[in-house]
Design a protein around this motif. Sequence first.
Motif, PDB file in Angstrom:
ATOM      1  N   MET A 199       0.824  -1.197   0.000  1.00 29.65           N
ATOM      2  CA  MET A 199       0.000   0.000   0.000  1.00 29.65           C
ATOM      3  C   MET A 199       0.862   1.253   0.000  1.00 29.65           C
ATOM      4  O   MET A 199       0.595   2.207  -0.714  1.00 29.65           O
ATOM      5  CB  MET A 199      -0.928  -0.015   1.221  1.00 29.65           C
ATOM      6  N   THR A 200       1.937   1.228   0.820  1.00 32.49           N
ATOM      7  CA  THR A 200       2.828   2.388   0.880  1.00 32.49           C
ATOM      8  C   THR A 200       3.531   2.607  -0.455  1.00 32.49           C
ATOM      9  O   THR A 200       3.669   3.731  -0.926  1.00 32.49           O
ATOM     10  CB  THR A 200       3.876   2.189   1.990  1.00 32.49           C
ATOM     11  N   THR A 201       3.949   1.492  -1.077  1.00 26.38           N
ATOM     12  CA  THR A 201       4.615   1.584  -2.377  1.00 26.38           C
ATOM     13  C   THR A 201       3.682   2.161  -3.426  1.00 26.38           C
ATOM     14  O   THR A 201       4.079   2.998  -4.247  1.00 26.38           O
ATOM     15  CB  THR A 201       5.099   0.196  -2.836  1.00 26.38           C
ATOM     16  N   MET A 202       2.402   1.731  -3.407  1.00 24.77           N
ATOM     17  CA  MET A 202       1.438   2.232  -4.373  1.00 24.77           C
ATOM     18  C   MET A 202       1.198   3.724  -4.168  1.00 24.77           C
ATOM     19  O   MET A 202       1.121   4.494  -5.131  1.00 24.77           O
ATOM     20  CB  MET A 202       0.115   1.465  -4.235  1.00 24.77           C
ATOM     21  N   ALA A 203       1.088   4.136  -2.910  1.00 22.69           N
ATOM     22  CA  ALA A 203       0.877   5.551  -2.613  1.00 22.69           C
ATOM     23  C   ALA A 203       2.080   6.379  -3.050  1.00 22.69           C
ATOM     24  O   ALA A 203       1.929   7.488  -3.584  1.00 22.69           O
ATOM     25  CB  ALA A 203       0.619   5.744  -1.120  1.00 22.69           C
ATOM     26  N   THR A 204       3.274   5.834  -2.838  1.00 24.17           N
ATOM     27  CA  THR A 204       4.487   6.542  -3.255  1.00 24.17           C
ATOM     28  C   THR A 204       4.547   6.684  -4.768  1.00 24.17           C
ATOM     29  O   THR A 204       4.900   7.749  -5.293  1.00 24.17           O
ATOM     30  CB  THR A 204       5.732   5.783  -2.766  1.00 24.17           C
ATOM     31  N   THR A 205       4.177   5.613  -5.470  1.00 19.84           N
ATOM     32  CA  THR A 205       4.169   5.647  -6.936  1.00 19.84           C
ATOM     33  C   THR A 205       3.159   6.665  -7.447  1.00 19.84           C
ATOM     34  O   THR A 205       3.437   7.425  -8.386  1.00 19.84           O
ATOM     35  CB  THR A 205       3.836   4.264  -7.503  1.00 19.84           C
ATOM     36  N   THR A 206       1.981   6.680  -6.828  1.00 17.62           N
ATOM     37  CA  THR A 206       0.943   7.632  -7.231  1.00 17.62           C
ATOM     38  C   THR A 206       1.392   9.062  -6.996  1.00 17.62           C
ATOM     39  O   THR A 206       1.180   9.944  -7.848  1.00 17.62           O
ATOM     40  CB  THR A 206      -0.357   7.368  -6.446  1.00 17.62           C
ATOM     41  N   ALA A 207       2.026   9.313  -5.853  1.00 18.03           N
ATOM     42  CA  ALA A 207       2.517  10.654  -5.539  1.00 18.03           C
ATOM     43  C   ALA A 207       3.606  11.080  -6.511  1.00 18.03           C
ATOM     44  O   ALA A 207       3.645  12.230  -6.970  1.00 18.03           O
ATOM     45  CB  ALA A 207       3.035  10.690  -4.107  1.00 18.03           C
ATOM     46  N   ALA A 208       4.503  10.137  -6.847  1.00 12.82           N
ATOM     47  CA  ALA A 208       5.576  10.452  -7.790  1.00 12.82           C
ATOM     48  C   ALA A 208       5.016  10.765  -9.163  1.00 12.82           C
ATOM     49  O   ALA A 208       5.488  11.675  -9.855  1.00 12.82           O
ATOM     50  CB  ALA A 208       6.547   9.273  -7.879  1.00 12.82           C
ATOM     51  N   ARG A 209       3.992  10.019  -9.566  1.00 11.32           N
ATOM     52  CA  ARG A 209       3.365  10.263 -10.869  1.00 11.32           C
ATOM     53  C   ARG A 209       2.701  11.637 -10.875  1.00 11.32           C
ATOM     54  O   ARG A 209       2.784  12.373 -11.862  1.00 11.32           O
ATOM     55  CB  ARG A 209       2.342   9.167 -11.143  1.00 11.32           C
ATOM     56  N   ALA A 210       2.023  11.981  -9.776  1.00 14.29           N
ATOM     57  CA  ALA A 210       1.371  13.293  -9.686  1.00 14.29           C
ATOM     58  C   ALA A 210       2.403  14.415  -9.740  1.00 14.29           C
ATOM     59  O   ALA A 210       2.181  15.444 -10.389  1.00 14.29           O
ATOM     60  CB  ALA A 210       0.556  13.377  -8.397  1.00 14.29           C
TER      61      ALA A 210
END
Length: 203
Positions: free
Chosen positions: A1-12
């Motif tokens: 979950m943390t990895t997914m949130a980090t990926t989403t934030a990086a994409r944003a």
Amino acid sequence: MTTMATTTAARADSVRYAALGAKLLMFALLLTALIWPDLSGIKGKAATARLIVYPIGAMVLPLWWWAYGRTRSKLHQTFPWPADLLLTLPWLIDLLGNRFNLFDTVSWWDDAMHFILWGLLTAGALLAFAPRNLSRGLTTFVALGFGATAAVIWELGEYVAFVRNSPELQTAYTDTLGDLTLGTLGALVAGLVVYRRSASAAH
């Protein structure tokens, strides 16, 4: 979950930086057009009108957000950077195409740009302002309405600004019909893509 949130934030973050970078590059090109008009690629192509219209086009979403959206928008909790990038790219790409003289040296460039840039512009407008729960049919109609109207306004602007007094006048009718057709098709494709993206996000 943390990895997914980090990926989403990086994409944003990437989208935000891309939108800001596109605006900076666009304004830099407009500034150089003021300083060195002979090198701009837009001399004799309604340069003054472009210097006015392009910044407005690229800044319309931030201005709307500042005046209205940040406090009362029901569509977005935060500034819609993807939409802002899509609404900025058409003006930047057009300037780059003129700067490198692609419109006059590459036979298919103008047609491709009317299709692609109107698609980007329509997608940006839909993401920024259209409700997410529209059906495929309504999304398509909104896309066609916006895209076709914007294409007509653009062609009218081109005619008034420089076509009527240029050698292009002899072929303007055929060219305008083709531009309107390609711009409308680009808007149609954008509407279908945005609908599919919204439908996928909902599930």
